[in-house]
Design a protein around this motif. Structure first.
Motif, PDB file in Angstrom:
ATOM      1  N   PHE A   1       0.831  -1.207   0.000  1.00  0.00           N
ATOM      2  CA  PHE A   1       0.000   0.000   0.000  1.00  0.00           C
ATOM      3  C   PHE A   1       0.864   1.255   0.000  1.00  0.00           C
ATOM      4  O   PHE A   1       0.671   2.161  -0.822  1.00  0.00           O
ATOM      5  N   TYR A   2       1.841   1.313   0.890  1.00  0.00           N
ATOM      6  CA  TYR A   2       2.691   2.509   0.958  1.00  0.00           C
ATOM      7  C   TYR A   2       3.584   2.636  -0.276  1.00  0.00           C
ATOM      8  O   TYR A   2       3.884   3.755  -0.719  1.00  0.00           O
ATOM      9  N   SER A   3       3.990   1.508  -0.838  1.00  0.00           N
ATOM     10  CA  SER A   3       4.798   1.559  -2.062  1.00  0.00           C
ATOM     11  C   SER A   3       4.007   2.164  -3.208  1.00  0.00           C
ATOM     12  O   SER A   3       4.516   3.024  -3.958  1.00  0.00           O
ATOM     13  N   LEU A   4       2.750   1.746  -3.360  1.00  0.00           N
ATOM     14  CA  LEU A   4       1.910   2.303  -4.427  1.00  0.00           C
ATOM     15  C   LEU A   4       1.584   3.766  -4.154  1.00  0.00           C
ATOM     16  O   LEU A   4       1.455   4.568  -5.091  1.00  0.00           O
ATOM     17  N   LEU A   5       1.473   4.128  -2.877  1.00  0.00           N
ATOM     18  CA  LEU A   5       1.231   5.526  -2.527  1.00  0.00           C
ATOM     19  C   LEU A   5       2.414   6.402  -2.945  1.00  0.00           C
ATOM     20  O   LEU A   5       2.231   7.508  -3.468  1.00  0.00           O
ATOM     21  N   VAL A   6       3.618   5.903  -2.730  1.00  0.00           N
ATOM     22  CA  VAL A   6       4.823   6.620  -3.171  1.00  0.00           C
ATOM     23  C   VAL A   6       4.828   6.769  -4.687  1.00  0.00           C
ATOM     24  O   VAL A   6       5.160   7.836  -5.228  1.00  0.00           O
ATOM     25  N   LEU A   7       4.464   5.696  -5.389  1.00  0.00           N
ATOM     26  CA  LEU A   7       4.413   5.734  -6.855  1.00  0.00           C
ATOM     27  C   LEU A   7       3.452   6.815  -7.349  1.00  0.00           C
ATOM     28  O   LEU A   7       3.803   7.627  -8.222  1.00  0.00           O
ATOM     29  N   ILE A   8       2.240   6.828  -6.804  1.00  0.00           N
ATOM     30  CA  ILE A   8       1.253   7.827  -7.233  1.00  0.00           C
ATOM     31  C   ILE A   8       1.727   9.231  -6.885  1.00  0.00           C
ATOM     32  O   ILE A   8       1.630  10.168  -7.696  1.00  0.00           O
ATOM     33  N   GLY A   9       2.278   9.397  -5.684  1.00  0.00           N
ATOM     34  CA  GLY A   9       2.766  10.713  -5.271  1.00  0.00           C
ATOM     35  C   GLY A   9       3.907  11.234  -6.122  1.00  0.00           C
ATOM     36  O   GLY A   9       4.078  12.453  -6.261  1.00  0.00           O
TER      37      GLY A   9
END
Length: 402
Positions: free
Chosen positions: A288-296
């Protein structure tokens, strides 16, 4: 169907740190063949007097070829002696790179690029070896190291490709790559141990079992979709970055664009430690946090896309998000108690590079009609799709994951 009548003799052996590093370095050198072309597309377009969109198809075909190689070649790691398979494949890699070096027509470049992609799949034979021979405690760390070598190869290939292309022309980069593959062949022949197959059926049965895994393993299905969306997002950025930076306010060439691979290397190295994060957060929260970093990362790329610092921040974060989620995706499906590591990896990686090809294709179209704004929209869309799938299905299919 007999999937495991031949037991691998190597599954009881330990995985030395030297072998892990060897596989990481070779993975980086081999996978780089797929990405040398990205900072060179503008040079190729100029020499052949074709449009940027036509040159961009070289990158698309390379990724499609990689997906085909993953589908048709990597499953053979469960059926054939892996060292022999790798050595034969390396000879085909060398031939494809030499064709790219001397090709004079656009269609030849297309065909050579497809073959380069199809034969540069050796890293995906190494990842199952790392997973298969590692203890449960070391699995994420060893997969992370091999995958970090692979991602560093992707990123640094853009850097070296750009510099070599500006100094000696784009053809010289592929000639140098062919020479490197000769060196890799010698190292593999002398140092890589043999691993015995664990599948005794026919090739048709092997491929049918591959389809069955894709249909019946929800953990694998979700990991494959997340991986495809994340890599599609990153591919959208790197395929069009060279066109973006040729324009004002940058007005720079291939070597500067390729140097962004060095920035991305910071993200790749940081992601290699994701196994430690997983021990605290668990697999699903780490993804979840990895994908959040990607989107950000696309916030920097879009809102500060006319500055060097904005693009550098975007590149570092997109690579960190993609690599971290990638390692966790692989950890999730390699945890399945199935004697089919190469086939599990095939399903995931075929999906992964189909996603990359789709991201590259849509970004090329978006660039043609909406320039950088369109590319950023494509990148964000892919990241959001991966996140939505994770939020909807991760708890349902990952009950066995920590």
């Amino acid at each position: 169907m007999n999937e495991s009548s031949l037991k691998s003799e190597s599954t009881t052996s330990s995985l030395s740190r030297t072998l892990v590093w060897l596989m990481a370095i070779i993975s980086g050198l081999v996978v780089a063949n797929n990405y040398y072309n990205q900072p060179l597309l503008a040079l190729i377009a100029d020499e052949l007097r074709v449009s940027e969109s036509a040159a961009g198809k070289i990158s698309v075909l390379t990724q499609i070829g990689y997906a085909l190689g993953l589908l048709l070649v990597v499953p053979l790691g469960d059926k054939l002696l892996r060292k022999r398979l790798i050595l034969i494949d390396l000879i085909l890699v060398i031939a494809a790179l030499l064709w790219m070096t001397f090709a004079r027509e656009l269609w030849m470049l297309y065909a050579a690029s497809l073959l380069i992609g199809a034969t540069s799949v050796i890293p995906q034979l190494f990842v199952p070896i790392a997973a298969q021979l590692s203890s449960d405690q070391e699995k994420s760390a060893n997969i992370g190291l091999v995958m970090s070598g692979l991602l560093l190869g992707i990123l640094l290939s853009r850097f070296f490709g750009g510099i070599v292309g500006e100094l000696w022309g784009w053809r010289s980069m592929f000639g140098i790559a062919a020479g490197l593959m000769v060196f890799v062949w010698i190292i593999v022949y002398k140092m890589l141990p043999e691993m015995h197959p664990n599948f005794s059926g026919s090739y048709k049965q092997l491929m049918l079992s591959l389809a069955r895994l894709a249909k019946t393993q929800p953990v694998l299905q979700l990991a494959s979709f997340r991986g495809a969306m994340a890599f599609g997002s990153m591919s959208a950025l790197f395929t069009t970055l060279v066109f973006h930076m040729e324009q004002p306010p940058f007005n720079v060439g291939a070597s500067v664009v390729g140097s962004f691979g060095l920035a991305g290397a910071a993200g790749a190295l940081a992601a290699a430690k994701v196994g430690k994060v997983q021990s605290y957060l668990g697999t699903n929260r780490t993804i979840f946090y990895s994908l959040l970093v990607l989107i950000g990362s696309w916030g920097f790329t879009y809102f500060a896309g006319a500055t060097y610092w904005g693009l550098i921040a975007g590149v570092v974060l997109v690579d960190l998000g993609v690599q971290a989620s990638h390692i966790m995706n692989q950890t999730s499906y390699f945890a399945l108690k199935l004697d089919a590591v190469n086939r599990l990896n095939t399903v995931y990686m075929v999906s992964y590079f189909i996603g990359g090809s789709l991201g590259t294709w849509l970004a090329s179209i978006a660039w043609q009609y909406a320039q950088w704004d369109g590319v950023c929209a494509v990148g964000v869309l892919f990241g959001l799709l991966g996140m939505v799938a994770h939020l909807l299905f991760s708890k349902r299919v990952g009950a066995g994951l920590q």
